[in-house]
Design a protein around this motif. Structure first.
Motif: not given
Length: 127
Positions: A19-23, A66-72, A114-115, A120-121
């Motif tokens: 989140a801190r890295a924006g990824n 958890a929204v930061l963990v996504v499908r490739q 994205a929102l 989180a970011f």
């Protein structure tokens, strides 16, 4: 006593770093950072930890991670992310201004995710 496959604190630390890295991270990347290869059983076990973290975060007034963990394949969390949060649809829609996506894929779902990722970011980059 059941032994957990993943250390919840390690999972949280990785997600806060992302989140801190924006990824966002793919499920494979997240499992790799935890020292595992991707398998569906491991992914399901990880999702249980992610869901527990998000519930704790909600209670603490923090955005979910958890929204930061996504499908490739499409950059979206799996259907389970949406299903496990359906009881929060009104709260999440009010916060985002978007209706709860009935279709968990496509442009509406991408905008919705994205929102929540940006929330989180922003939250973690300021801490």
């Amino acid at each position: 006593m059941v032994q957990m496959m993943f250390d919840p604190d390690e999972v949280r630390d990785i997600l806060i770093g992302a989140a801190r890295a924006g990824n966002a991270l793919t499920y494979s990347q997240m499992l790799g950072l935890l020292g595992y290869r991707f398998t569906r059983p491991k992914m399901r076990a990880l999702c249980k930890v992610l869901d527990a973290h998000d519930e704790d975060a909600r209670i603490a007034g923090e955005p979910g991670l958890a929204v930061l963990v996504v499908r490739q394949s499409d950059g979206l969390p799996g259907q389970g992310w949406f299903v496990s949060r359906s009881h929060l649809s009104g709260e999440m829609a009010k916060k985002s201004g978007l209706e709860w996506p009935l279709d968990w894929e496509g442009p509406e779902a991408k905008a919705y995710i994205a929102l929540h990722q940006n929330e989180a970011f922003d939250y973690w980059q300021d801490r």
